[in-house]
Design a protein around this motif. Structure first.
Motif, PDB file in Angstrom:
ATOM      1  N   UNK A 184      18.655   0.583  82.250  1.00 59.27           N
ATOM      2  CA  UNK A 184      17.257   0.210  82.800  1.00 59.27           C
ATOM      3  C   UNK A 184      16.209   1.148  82.241  1.00 59.27           C
ATOM      4  N   UNK A 206       5.302  -6.456  88.722  1.00 58.73           N
ATOM      5  CA  UNK A 206       5.850  -7.791  88.607  1.00 58.73           C
ATOM      6  C   UNK A 206       6.300  -7.953  87.346  1.00 58.73           C
ATOM      7  N   UNK A 246      14.837  -7.679  85.325  1.00 61.30           N
ATOM      8  CA  UNK A 246      15.840  -8.194  86.086  1.00 61.30           C
ATOM      9  C   UNK A 246      16.004  -9.672  85.883  1.00 61.30           C
ATOM     10  N   UNK A 260      13.787 -12.343  94.321  1.00 61.61           N
ATOM     11  CA  UNK A 260      14.579 -11.924  95.597  1.00 61.61           C
ATOM     12  C   UNK A 260      14.209 -10.825  96.135  1.00 61.61           C
ATOM     13  N   UNK A 261      13.629  -9.925  95.365  1.00 58.40           N
ATOM     14  CA  UNK A 261      13.634  -8.603  95.712  1.00 58.40           C
ATOM     15  C   UNK A 261      13.069  -8.192  96.991  1.00 58.40           C
ATOM     16  N   UNK A 262      11.851  -9.039  97.326  1.00 61.16           N
ATOM     17  CA  UNK A 262      11.204  -8.826  98.664  1.00 61.16           C
ATOM     18  C   UNK A 262       9.973  -7.714  98.352  1.00 61.16           C
ATOM     19  N   UNK A 263      10.472  -6.646  97.385  1.00 66.62           N
ATOM     20  CA  UNK A 263       9.255  -5.617  97.177  1.00 66.62           C
ATOM     21  C   UNK A 263       9.571  -5.002  95.688  1.00 66.62           C
ATOM     22  N   UNK A 264       8.798  -4.386  95.099  1.00 68.52           N
ATOM     23  CA  UNK A 264       8.894  -3.897  93.798  1.00 68.52           C
ATOM     24  C   UNK A 264       9.274  -2.389  93.909  1.00 68.52           C
ATOM     25  N   UNK A 265       9.524  -1.977  95.070  1.00 69.23           N
ATOM     26  CA  UNK A 265       9.724  -0.427  95.235  1.00 69.23           C
ATOM     27  C   UNK A 265      10.676   0.141  94.416  1.00 69.23           C
ATOM     28  N   UNK A 266      11.703  -0.513  94.195  1.00 65.40           N
ATOM     29  CA  UNK A 266      12.841  -0.108  93.734  1.00 65.40           C
ATOM     30  C   UNK A 266      12.604   0.338  92.210  1.00 65.40           C
ATOM     31  N   UNK A 274      11.783   4.244  91.534  1.00 63.45           N
ATOM     32  CA  UNK A 274      13.010   5.053  91.325  1.00 63.45           C
ATOM     33  C   UNK A 274      13.177   5.245  89.924  1.00 63.45           C
ATOM     34  N   UNK A 275      13.307   4.148  88.970  1.00 65.97           N
ATOM     35  CA  UNK A 275      13.877   4.022  87.831  1.00 65.97           C
ATOM     36  C   UNK A 275      12.412   4.757  86.772  1.00 65.97           C
TER      37      UNK A 275
END
Lengths: 420, 223
Positions: free
Chosen positions: B153, B172, B179, B185-191, B194-195
């Motif tokens: 990733x 987005x 992905x 489906x994520x609900x938020x792009x917060x993840x 981390x990357x």
């Protein structure tokens, strides 16, 4: 009640009193006739007796005679000019029973002496005759009734057959296959009219359906282009280095909303396509593989929320679905289980060859049964990135491909089950 | 690098052109089927971005024409039609990629870059950005000639940033690129953060400069 049963019942209800009345009338008619005949015979006998008594026994003027059939008893009563007729019942010694008789009585004068003359005739034989006749009549009437009912039943069945055939066809009507359904012409004028009307109706509905389908599809497609333009313009706008933070944020949010609109559009189109059965079952995708694939795809999301995922998976689960729909089914259910979970929550997934169950913890309360699969019935508790179509799509896939989708809330777990 | 943009909507056509030109491509445009056929028969392009629904014809026929001309140009179809059949028929004809509308310009750009790398150099080349060098064939990333280990990733993120240098890419767009459609489906792009954080950390640890700038409330800019 079936039409046939109904007509038969009505028929019986009408015919029974008519037949009973007829039989009753006949019975009385016979009785009267028999009485009349007997009376005539008695009158005849009386004439003969009078003639005989007038000439015979001149030497023995006082006599008395007593049998059941004939009585001649001296009496003091005045001579009657006319005889009297009536019905009596008399005791029969041999049979130890009363038996009906017709009786003719008259006070006559023989050589100046008065006698009570009684002539009787048994009605028993004649009664039997009447009974026999009525019995035969009833049998004939009954047989006739049965015959009429049966033939009515057979005729009705034949006559109504096209009706039931049409009914069957109506029952099997499906919107997307309507044009192939024709209601054939029948030998009955009324049914021809009915079928013709049905043909016109289905044609009209089918045409409307096609128009509607084209409209939704075209509208959805046509909407993508302006969305693409707006999206690209916003993206270009973002590149302007003179923008303030606030402006950037506004553009970003507008862009997000635009994408939501586009996803909504996409999902509505998807729903329409599933409804129209545009995804034929060509192969049986292995749900196990799909699930593993999506678990790894959502890996980051799961890790981000520190969710615990427990799995209990069968090695293979070929389901009768279009591969694209298998993807959607799994990604929507798994996505929901992640999205609506709380941090450090739990997801339990169980897959067998026939059932897929996914349960998750959540801060959300139980979803009312009537709402869970409805379109746009989304939760308002801070999950704005939802268009309320995910579960509706899952349900639609289930309905269209004979997969049972159910929802349960148990011990704080939201449980969704799909079984084929 | 010459790119032909075949798109009948002037606004979209101009947006694509503007974005791609800023990324260093030479762009030509065609607004309808005839113009498109004229251009592909007369000139050579490295990449062709073609819409399917065009005035006077179909974008798929342009793909056919290109194939009959034995053109080496990479072909990306952009269409509002997103059914599997449409995608398959486009790809079967010989298109290299299929993008459904609406798409992010940064995504189109990243795909064009990836396509050109595959087509023209068979991946046997390296891309450099100041002290960073990427060798796509081996998926290795060097900072100051020192190899660093990136996750899949993180590598994809870096490539996306390099393709869209100096441009703001939205979260987005990044999520969609990394992905696919499932990011809905994520609900938020917060993840994503981390990357980004990990990528930034690994490159800085190798002595690289921090090129990833956060654009407030929107996304990131590289370089």
């Amino acid at each position: 009640m079936k039409l046939l049963t109904k007509t038969t019942l009505y028929f019986i209800m009408i015919m029974l009193p008519v037949f009973a009345g007829g039989a009753f009338y006949l019975f009385h008619k016979f009785n009267r006739e028999i009485k009349h005949e007997t009376d005539e015979e008695l009158a005849n006998d009386q004439l003969q007796w009078l003639r005989y008594l007038d000439t015979a026994s001149v030497d023995n003027p006082i006599f008395s005679f007593r049998t059941q059939e004939f009585q001649l008893i001296p009496t003091d009563q005045p001579v009657q000019k006319k005889f009297k007729l009536k019905g009596v019942t008399l005791y029969q010694e041999t049979e130890d029973a009363q038996a009906p008789f017709r009786e003719l009585s008259q006070v006559i004068s023989i050589h100046g002496k008065h006698y009570q003359m009684i002539l009787r005739k048994s009605l028993i034989e004649k009664d039997d005759l009447a009974k026999n006749i009525i019995y035969v009549m009833l049998l004939a009437f009954g047989g006739l009734l049965m015959f009429v009912i049966l033939s009515n039943w057979f005729i009705s069945r034949n006559v109504w057959r096209p009706f039931y055939r049409s009914l069957d066809k109506i029952r099997q009507l499906q919107l997307n296959k309507m044009e192939t359904r024709r209601f054939p012409s029948t030998p009955t004028h009324e049914f021809n009219q009915l079928n013709e009307a049905l043909n016109q109706m289905t044609d009209r509905i089918h045409q409307d359906y096609i128009n509607m389908k084209e409209l939704t599809e075209d509208a959805a497609h046509e909407m993508q282009t302006p969305l693409a333009i707006a999206q690209s313009k916003l993206e270009l706008l973002l590149q302007d280095e003179n923008l303030s933070e606030n402006q950037l944020k506004n553009i970003g949010q507008t862009s997000e909303e635009l994408q939501r609109l586009s996803r909504l559009n996409h999902n509505l189109l998807l729903l329409a396509k599933i409804e129209n059965q545009q995804y034929p079952v060509t192969e049986q995708p292995d749900l196990h593989q799909v699930l593993v694939q999506y678990l790894s795809l959502f890996e980051e999301l799961i890790r981000e929320k520190e969710l615990t995922v427990e799995t209990d998976l069968a090695p293979t689960a070929p389901w009768p679905l279009h591969p694209a729909l298998a993807d959607i089914l799994i990604s929507n259910l798994l996505g929901n289980a992640i999205k609506y979970n709380y941090p450090e929550g739990l997801i339990h997934i169980r897959l067998t060859a026939k059932t897929f169950t996914i349960s998750n913890t959540s801060n959300l309360p139980e979803i009312p049964a009537g709402n869970v699969f409805q379109r746009f019935r989304k939760s308002n508790l801070g999950y704005s990135n939802s268009n309320g179509l995910g579960l509706a799509i899952v349900k639609k896939i289930g309905d269209s491909y004979h997969i049972r989708i159910s929802y349960q809330y148990l011990n704080g777990l939201h449980i969704f089950t799909a079984s084929c | 690098m010459k790119v032909l943009i075949i798109e009948d909507e002037p606004s979209l056509r101009n947006s694509i052109r503007e974005y791609l030109e800023h990324q260093g491509f030479i762009c030509e445009v065609a607004a309808d089927f005839r113009e498109a056929i004229d251009k592909v028969t007369d000139y050579e392009y490295d990449c062709i971005v073609a819409d399917i629904g065009l005035p006077f014809g179909n974008g798929l026929d342009v793909v056919r024409e290109l194939k009959s001309l034995k053109s080496k140009a990479g072909i990306i179809i952009i269409s509002a039609k997103d059914s599997l059949e449409d995608k398959l028929s486009g790809l079967e004809l010989g298109a290299d990629d299929y993008l459904t509308k609406p798409f992010h310009l940064s995504e189109l750009n990243a795909r064009i870059n990836a396509l050109l790398r595959r087509k023209n150099f068979d991946g046997n080349t390296s891309i450099s950005f100041f002290e960073i060098t990427v060798v796509p064939a081996s998926k290795t990333v060097l900072v100051h000639d020192k190899s660093i280990t990136l996750t899949g990733k993180e590598y994809q993120l870096l490539m996306y940033f390099i393709a869209n240098q100096h441009r703001v890419v939205t979260k987005s767009a990044l999520a969609g690129h990394l992905w696919g459609d499932a990011y809905d489906q994520a609900g938020s792009y917060d993840f994503i953060y981390t990357h980004i954080k990990n990528l930034r950390k690994k490159m800085m640890e190798a002595g690289g400069e921090d090129y990833i700038k956060t654009v407030y409330g929107t996304g990131y800019r590289f370089g």
